[in-house]
Structure formats: structure tokens, C-alpha cells
Design an enzyme around this catalytic site. Structure first.
Site, short mmCIF file in Angstrom:
data_model
loop_
_atom_site.label_atom_id
_atom_site.label_comp_id
_atom_site.label_asym_id
_atom_site.label_seq_id
_atom_site.Cartn_x
_atom_site.Cartn_y
_atom_site.Cartn_z
N CYS A 179 -0.07 1.04 7.56
CA CYS A 179 -0.62 1.46 6.27
C CYS A 179 -1.95 2.18 6.43
O CYS A 179 -2.22 3.15 5.72
CB CYS A 179 -0.77 0.26 5.33
N GLU A 194 0.83 -1.20 0.00
CA GLU A 194 0.00 0.00 0.00
C GLU A 194 0.86 1.26 0.00
O GLU A 194 0.63 2.18 -0.78
CB GLU A 194 -0.93 0.02 1.23
#
Length: 142
Positions: A99, A63
Site C-alpha cells: 500500500c 487503502e
């Protein structure tokens, strides 16, 4: 599957891009590949994969890898959707805590995140607000 204002063809392209990015993962230690794709406000798809390192704290998740690509291309806001997939056939892969916090910095609470299993045959959609309720963000520093 309907995701926000994303057209079906765009969502399918995002899924394919995330699955392909997963194949590019460098994960010799965990052997768990993750891929990610992001659709920007001008309909460009960026991808990223997890990259591991012998010094484990230096690893980067898919990500954040994809987000850095988007940010370096000058897209700071207005993203439409993110798709994540990983090496689990039974479960859809969700972003880790780091993330989630990183994503939260750049998107709105109703930003859709599509989580897939390794083949794309299973999916779950959640918003950023659902994944990180009561998030700490830039507004807390004002």
C-alpha cells in the site's frame, strides 16, 4: 491535532468515515478489519475497507480499496489527507509495504497519513516521505 491544511472538522469527518468503513470490512480469515478514508482536493471523502478472499493473494487492503474509489471518480492528484484505522486498540495501524508503494504513485512526499487505533483514541501522523523514504516512483522510469 493539526494535519497540514486540513480543517479540524474535515479531519474529524475523515476519522469517522474511516472508522465506519472499518465496520464494512470483509475479513473472515484474519478477523482484522481495516478502514480507510481519503479527502480529495475538492473536499469529497471516499472510503474503503479490506476485503479478504480464500485465495489469500487476492485480498485487497483498505487503502487500495479507497484509492481505487478515488481514482475511478476521476481524482488522480491533489488529495489532501488519508486516515487509516484497524482492529488494534493498543496500536495505530499503518499501511503495509504494498500500500505504501501504491499510495506513493499518486501523492506528494508531504501528503499526510493519519493512523488510528480501533477506537480513534490514539493517532499518529506521518507523511508519505516518512513512511516510504527513497521511494521508487514514476520519475525513475523517465
Amino acid at each position: 491535532m493539526k494535519v497540514g491544511g486540513i480543517e479540524d472538522r474535515q479531519l474529524e469527518a475523515l476519522k469517522r468515515a474511516a472508522l465506519k468503513a472499518c465496520e464494512l470490512s470483509y475479513s473472515p480469515y484474519s478477523h482484522f478489519r481495516v478502514g480507510c478514508s481519503i479527502l480529495t482536493n475538492n473536499d469529497v471523502i471516499f472510503t474503503g475497507a479490506n476485503v479478504e478472499n480464500a485465495s489469500y493473494s487476492n485480498c485487497i487492503c483498505a487503502e487500495r480499496s479507497a484509492m481505487i474509489q478515488v481514482l475511478m471518480a476521476g481524482h488522480r492528484s491533489g488529495w489532501k489527507c488519508m486516515v487509516i484505522c484497524g482492529d488494534s486498540e493498543d496500536q495505530c495501524v499503518s499501511p503495509c509495504g504494498v500500500c505504501r508503494q501504491f499510495i506513493n504513485e499518486f501523492v506528494v512526499k508531504d501528503f499526510p497519513i493519519v493512523m488510528l487505533n480501533s477506537t480513534g483514541s490514539r493517532s499518529k501522523v506521518m507523511t508519505m516521505g516518512e513512511l516510504l523514504p527513497m521511494a521508487f516512483g514514476p520519475s525513475h522510469l523517465n
